[in-house]
Write a protein that holds these residues in place. Structure first.
Motif, PDB file in Angstrom:
ATOM      1  N   SER A  76       0.861  -1.183   0.000  1.00  0.00           N
ATOM      2  CA  SER A  76       0.000   0.000   0.000  1.00  0.00           C
ATOM      3  C   SER A  76       0.890   1.223   0.000  1.00  0.00           C
ATOM      4  O   SER A  76       2.083   1.138   0.356  1.00  0.00           O
ATOM      5  CB  SER A  76      -0.907   0.014   1.235  1.00  0.00           C
ATOM      6  N   SER A  77       0.363   2.351  -0.381  1.00  0.00           N
ATOM      7  CA  SER A  77       1.184   3.556  -0.495  1.00  0.00           C
ATOM      8  C   SER A  77       1.760   3.992   0.847  1.00  0.00           C
ATOM      9  O   SER A  77       2.760   4.712   0.894  1.00  0.00           O
ATOM     10  CB  SER A  77       0.363   4.695  -1.111  1.00  0.00           C
ATOM     11  N   GLU A  78       1.147   3.537   1.953  1.00  0.00           N
ATOM     12  CA  GLU A  78       1.630   3.891   3.288  1.00  0.00           C
ATOM     13  C   GLU A  78       2.708   2.950   3.791  1.00  0.00           C
ATOM     14  O   GLU A  78       3.234   3.129   4.893  1.00  0.00           O
ATOM     15  CB  GLU A  78       0.475   3.921   4.294  1.00  0.00           C
ATOM     16  N   LEU A  79       3.031   1.927   3.001  1.00  0.00           N
ATOM     17  CA  LEU A  79       4.008   0.928   3.451  1.00  0.00           C
ATOM     18  C   LEU A  79       5.193   0.811   2.491  1.00  0.00           C
ATOM     19  O   LEU A  79       5.843  -0.229   2.424  1.00  0.00           O
ATOM     20  CB  LEU A  79       3.335  -0.442   3.606  1.00  0.00           C
ATOM     21  N   VAL A  80       5.478   1.892   1.764  1.00  0.00           N
ATOM     22  CA  VAL A  80       6.610   1.889   0.837  1.00  0.00           C
ATOM     23  C   VAL A  80       7.814   2.541   1.514  1.00  0.00           C
ATOM     24  O   VAL A  80       7.755   3.704   1.923  1.00  0.00           O
ATOM     25  CB  VAL A  80       6.271   2.629  -0.472  1.00  0.00           C
ATOM     26  N   ALA A  81       8.888   1.801   1.653  1.00  0.00           N
ATOM     27  CA  ALA A  81      10.134   2.300   2.228  1.00  0.00           C
ATOM     28  C   ALA A  81      11.159   2.514   1.126  1.00  0.00           C
ATOM     29  O   ALA A  81      10.991   2.045  -0.007  1.00  0.00           O
ATOM     30  CB  ALA A  81      10.664   1.304   3.260  1.00  0.00           C
ATOM     31  N   VAL A  82      12.241   3.210   1.452  1.00  0.00           N
ATOM     32  CA  VAL A  82      13.350   3.390   0.507  1.00  0.00           C
ATOM     33  C   VAL A  82      14.635   2.923   1.173  1.00  0.00           C
ATOM     34  O   VAL A  82      14.778   2.962   2.397  1.00  0.00           O
ATOM     35  CB  VAL A  82      13.497   4.855   0.041  1.00  0.00           C
ATOM     36  N   GLY A  83      15.570   2.485   0.345  1.00  0.00           N
ATOM     37  CA  GLY A  83      16.845   2.045   0.885  1.00  0.00           C
ATOM     38  C   GLY A  83      17.902   1.978  -0.184  1.00  0.00           C
ATOM     39  O   GLY A  83      17.611   2.034  -1.385  1.00  0.00           O
ATOM     40  N   GLY A  84      19.138   1.854   0.249  1.00  0.00           N
ATOM     41  CA  GLY A  84      20.245   1.730  -0.680  1.00  0.00           C
ATOM     42  C   GLY A  84      21.552   1.702   0.065  1.00  0.00           C
ATOM     43  O   GLY A  84      21.619   1.977   1.267  1.00  0.00           O
ATOM     44  N   ASP A  85      22.608   1.359  -0.657  1.00  0.00           N
ATOM     45  CA  ASP A  85      23.943   1.311  -0.077  1.00  0.00           C
ATOM     46  C   ASP A  85      24.852   2.291  -0.792  1.00  0.00           C
ATOM     47  O   ASP A  85      24.794   2.435  -2.011  1.00  0.00           O
ATOM     48  CB  ASP A  85      24.510  -0.105  -0.158  1.00  0.00           C
ATOM     49  N   SER A  86      25.672   3.004  -0.028  1.00  0.00           N
ATOM     50  CA  SER A  86      26.672   3.919  -0.582  1.00  0.00           C
ATOM     51  C   SER A  86      25.997   5.003  -1.432  1.00  0.00           C
ATOM     52  O   SER A  86      25.191   5.771  -0.922  1.00  0.00           O
ATOM     53  CB  SER A  86      27.713   3.124  -1.371  1.00  0.00           C
ATOM     54  N   ALA A  87      26.301   5.071  -2.733  1.00  0.00           N
ATOM     55  CA  ALA A  87      25.619   6.040  -3.593  1.00  0.00           C
ATOM     56  C   ALA A  87      24.116   5.793  -3.600  1.00  0.00           C
ATOM     57  O   ALA A  87      23.315   6.733  -3.702  1.00  0.00           O
ATOM     58  CB  ALA A  87      26.169   5.963  -5.012  1.00  0.00           C
ATOM     59  N   GLY A  88      23.709   4.526  -3.492  1.00  0.00           N
ATOM     60  CA  GLY A  88      22.286   4.217  -3.410  1.00  0.00           C
ATOM     61  C   GLY A  88      21.662   4.727  -2.128  1.00  0.00           C
ATOM     62  O   GLY A  88      20.490   5.129  -2.106  1.00  0.00           O
ATOM     63  N   GLY A  89      22.436   4.724  -1.033  1.00  0.00           N
ATOM     64  CA  GLY A  89      21.952   5.320   0.206  1.00  0.00           C
ATOM     65  C   GLY A  89      21.775   6.817   0.068  1.00  0.00           C
ATOM     66  O   GLY A  89      20.837   7.406   0.605  1.00  0.00           O
ATOM     67  N   ASN A  90      22.695   7.450  -0.671  1.00  0.00           N
ATOM     68  CA  ASN A  90      22.555   8.868  -0.977  1.00  0.00           C
ATOM     69  C   ASN A  90      21.249   9.130  -1.723  1.00  0.00           C
ATOM     70  O   ASN A  90      20.486  10.051  -1.389  1.00  0.00           O
ATOM     71  CB  ASN A  90      23.749   9.330  -1.803  1.00  0.00           C
ATOM     72  N   LEU A  91      20.970   8.309  -2.724  1.00  0.00           N
ATOM     73  CA  LEU A  91      19.754   8.494  -3.523  1.00  0.00           C
ATOM     74  C   LEU A  91      18.507   8.239  -2.686  1.00  0.00           C
ATOM     75  O   LEU A  91      17.509   8.954  -2.808  1.00  0.00           O
ATOM     76  CB  LEU A  91      19.794   7.569  -4.733  1.00  0.00           C
ATOM     77  N   ALA A  92      18.573   7.243  -1.810  1.00  0.00           N
ATOM     78  CA  ALA A  92      17.407   6.921  -0.985  1.00  0.00           C
ATOM     79  C   ALA A  92      17.051   8.065  -0.052  1.00  0.00           C
ATOM     80  O   ALA A  92      15.872   8.439   0.076  1.00  0.00           O
ATOM     81  CB  ALA A  92      17.675   5.645  -0.185  1.00  0.00           C
TER      82      ALA A  92
END
Length: 355
Positions: free
Chosen positions: A188-204
């Motif tokens: 659901s739209s209320e349960l979307v998280a973001v994540g990433g590592d290194s440059a991906g963490g920057n983007l997240a």
């Protein structure tokens, strides 16, 4: 025959690496050398042994003469460290429409997960120049399997062909796609998280800041694994660990020169998120750092700034590990132990959001 050797060699090297890391601890210590202690920390034996093997192979940098060669180097490393897929994970290719064109993506789901639940939109690392869906396939499978969630991995555009802010624009579009198509993605739209590592963490974290300030549904959580958050300042950890610990000072300069060659752009808070004036209201975050990582101090400074702004933060330093350890999980040992802890925190945090 040469092409056959190119195909077989990574398999042989992978078998050799697994064999070395399965040796008794005293033998591995003998191969790695005397323990390395720096900044009141002792480097994990597994990390020290890997660095020793890296030096012996002559591949001590992520950067290369050209982006194409660096990307080829990462593809080779991926083949060596990820020979066996995490079992019990269903994977489906996706295509995300954006104004700049279609983005390739992969949706991961534990086989036993059939009901709706949290979704992690994941952005891979690689200095915004290297890396792709394959380089982080094992990590995304592991996150999905052991956190019991769906993971959408995004293949954003890379520099120098597409410098800042192209990668961020793609990641914002991918996050918006996940929110708009949440039901079809099993969430659901209320349960979307973001994540990433290194440059991906920057983007997240940049996506999280954009969503919070722009009126988009903000992410429910941020998983930031040794994120890059400040392109303007050299901190103590970069001086201490900028040579000999996988990610080098030269690598960092090389990546940034390709992604943001204009020095003025590096002060843009969309890139240097630590410089954003207001961090209040951002989603809760789990910020992971490694003790022997040039990025350690800036990531921990960001964790402190979030906490000062009233954002719930779980900050965890693995003092004995190096940058990139999440991609080394298939080797096992200390790398896998650390990743199990990260996944446990992620699982607990997202489970609380469902209640």
């Amino acid at each position: 025959m040469p092409k056959v050797l190119e195909l077989v060699q990574p398999t042989l090297e992978a078998a050799a690496v697994r064999g070395i890391f399965s040796l008794p601890q005293p033998v591995r210590r003998l191969l790695a050398g005397r323990p390395i202690r720096l900044d009141d920390q002792e480097l994990a034996l597994d990390a020290q042994l890997l660095l020793k093997l890296q030096r012996l192979s002559g591949q001590e940098q992520l950067a290369a003469a050209t982006p194409e060669l660096a990307r080829a180097g990462m593809r080779r490393s991926t083949k060596i460290t990820s020979m066996f897929a995490v079992p019990g994970v269903v994977v489906a290719d996706r295509s995300i429409p954006t104004e700049a064109g279609e983005l390739a993506a992969r949706l991961y789901r534990p086989r036993e997960l059939t009901e709706a639940g949290p979704l992690l939109v994941f952005f891979h690392g690689g200095g915004w120049v290297i890396g792709n869906l394959d380089s982080h396939d094992d990590l995304c499978r592991f996150l999905a399997k052991h956190a019991g969630i769906r993971v959408l991995s995004v293949d954003y555009r890379l520099a120098p062909e597409f410098p800042f802010p192209a990668a961020l624009d793609d990641c914002i579009d991918a996050y918006r796609y996940a929110v708009d198509n949440a039901a079809e993605l099993g969430t659901s739209s209320e349960l979307v998280a973001v994540g990433g590592d290194s440059a991906g963490g920057n983007l997240a974290t940049s996506v999280a800041l954009h969503a919070t300030r722009s009126g988009l549904v903000k992410p429910v959580f941020q998983l930031l694994i040794y994120p890059a958050v400040d392109a303007t300042t050299r901190r103590r950890s970069r001086e201490l660990f900028g040579k000999g610990f996988l990610l080098t000072d030269g690598d960092m300069n090389w990546f940034m020169d390709h992604y943001a060659p204009d020095l003025d752009v590096r002060h843009d808070p969309r890139l240097s998120v630590l410089l954003a004036e207001d961090l209040s209201g951002l989603p809760a975050a789990h910020i992971v750092t490694a003790g022997f990582d040039p990025l350690r101090d800036e990531a921990e400074a960001y964790a402190q700034r979030l906490a000062d702004a009233g954002v719930p933060v779980i900050a965890r330093r693995f003092p004995d590990l190096i940058h990139g350890f999440a991609n080394l999980r298939p080797i096992g040992g200390r790398f896998q132990e650390a990743l199990f802890e990260i996944v446990g925190t992620l699982r607990a945090a997202l489970s609380l959001q469902k209640t």
